[in-house]
Enzyme design. Structure first.
Site, PDB file in Angstrom:
ATOM      1  N   SER A  68       0.839  -1.196   0.000  1.00  0.00           N
ATOM      2  CA  SER A  68       0.000   0.000   0.000  1.00  0.00           C
ATOM      3  C   SER A  68       0.874   1.247   0.000  1.00  0.00           C
ATOM      4  CB  SER A  68      -0.892   0.006   1.241  1.00  0.00           C
ATOM      5  OG  SER A  68      -1.570  -1.227   1.377  1.00  0.00           O
ATOM      6  N   ASP A 124       6.421  -3.756  -1.108  1.00  0.00           N
ATOM      7  CA  ASP A 124       5.697  -2.764  -0.314  1.00  0.00           C
ATOM      8  C   ASP A 124       6.611  -1.591   0.006  1.00  0.00           C
ATOM      9  OD1 ASP A 124       3.655  -1.582   1.116  1.00  0.00           O
ATOM     10  OD2 ASP A 124       3.316  -3.297   2.448  1.00  0.00           O
ATOM     11  N   GLY A 125       6.013  -0.485   0.383  1.00  0.00           N
ATOM     12  CA  GLY A 125       6.769   0.689   0.783  1.00  0.00           C
ATOM     13  C   GLY A 125       7.060   0.673   2.264  1.00  0.00           C
ATOM     14  N   GLU A 146      -0.510  -5.552   5.828  1.00  0.00           N
ATOM     15  CA  GLU A 146       0.801  -5.518   5.179  1.00  0.00           C
ATOM     16  C   GLU A 146       1.737  -6.551   5.794  1.00  0.00           C
ATOM     17  OE1 GLU A 146       1.027  -0.809   3.822  1.00  0.00           O
ATOM     18  OE2 GLU A 146       1.886  -1.450   5.721  1.00  0.00           O
TER      19      GLU A 146
END
Length: 275
Positions: A68, A124-125, A146
């Protein structure tokens, strides 16, 4: 400012109109242009990191965990581009409602952990990444899902711009560690964390609506602003043992590789240390 960053900024600013120096009213515009150039640089860095990570870690027939946040948008763009160009067979498992919508928007194959409980790679970030690839995540509120998706993947890759790269947690990210909690428990959990670990704990409030932020799991988020560096593995375990805590935004010993888009247009890749 490094020479490389100055050259990069000048290139970005070259497209903006110039004004005579005699016009003092033009000074705010120069500041605005500089800020815009810095924002453009950060966005380009996100894109570079995301594209590099997708190109180097996603293969045909892979099941991919899709994270996300703003950097992941570029990863999904590149993933969709490769699927079209290379005719790849890719299945995507989202970490949030936002990720699910991105997957559907690009016409990618959507799945879930019931059908695909084992993932080949998750991308993912992060809000911050330290020298050992310990992460702070959850600035956008999706930390629990996540972490579940990352934990189901054989290889977990982080993508970020240069502003997220730190020697130690708290160096760049000043908003604290997000902690997802059951709503009825947010007060006692806040008190327990402050008592045992110090710092300040606050309930995250929504911006565009009255009341607290509510996660995709219908829970609240606490933000713990810690005062000093901790043994993050021990702290993560201890906080998760507090009744009412669902999950923390500390990702310890989970990421195997991080891609950082840099100010000079390069991509720095860092691997997790071998334990």
């Amino acid at each position: 400012m490094t020479p490389q960053r100055w050259v990069y900024l000048r290139k970005l600013l070259s497209g903006f109109p110039s004004f005579p120096s005699s016009f003092s009213s033009c000074r705010p515009r120069v500041f605005s242009s500089s800020q815009s150039a810095a924002d453009n640089m950060a966005e380009e860095a996100k894109k570079l990191a995301a594209y590099s990570a997708v190109d180097n870690n996603v293969q045909n027939n892979h099941v991919v965990g899709v994270g996300s946040g703003s950097t992941v948008v570029y990863a999904v763009d590149r993933l969709a581009e490769r699927v079209r160009q290379e005719k790849l067979n890719i299945v995507c498992v989202p970490t949030s409602f936002q990720a699910r919508q991105l997957i559907l928007k690009h016409g990618l194959m959507l799945s879930d952990l019931e059908r695909h409980p084992e993932l080949d790679v998750a991308i993912d970030g992060a809000d911050e990444v330290d020298s050992e690839l310990t992460l702070i995540k959850g600035g956008g509120g999706c930390l629990t899902q996540e972490k579940i998706v990352a934990g189901c993947s054989k290889f977990f890759v982080v993508i970020a711009d240069y502003r997220k790269d730190s020697d130690a947690l708290g160096q760049q990210w000043k908003k604290g560690v997000p902690i997802e909690v059951i709503p009825m428990a947010y007060v006692p959990v806040s008190m327990t964390i402050a008592k045992h670990f110090g710092g300040e704990v606050s309930l995250r409030m929504a911006v565009s609506k009255a009341g607290p932020v509510v996660t995709d799991n219908s829970n609240f988020i606490l933000d713990w602003k810690f005062e000093h560096t901790h043994n993050w593995k021990e702290v993560n375990t201890a906080i998760k043992m507090i009744p009412g805590v669902v999950e923390t935004g500390l990702f310890v010993n989970m990421a195997q590789q991080a891609y950082f888009g840099m100010e000079d247009g390069s991509v720095k890749v860092r691997k997790a240390p071998v334990n």
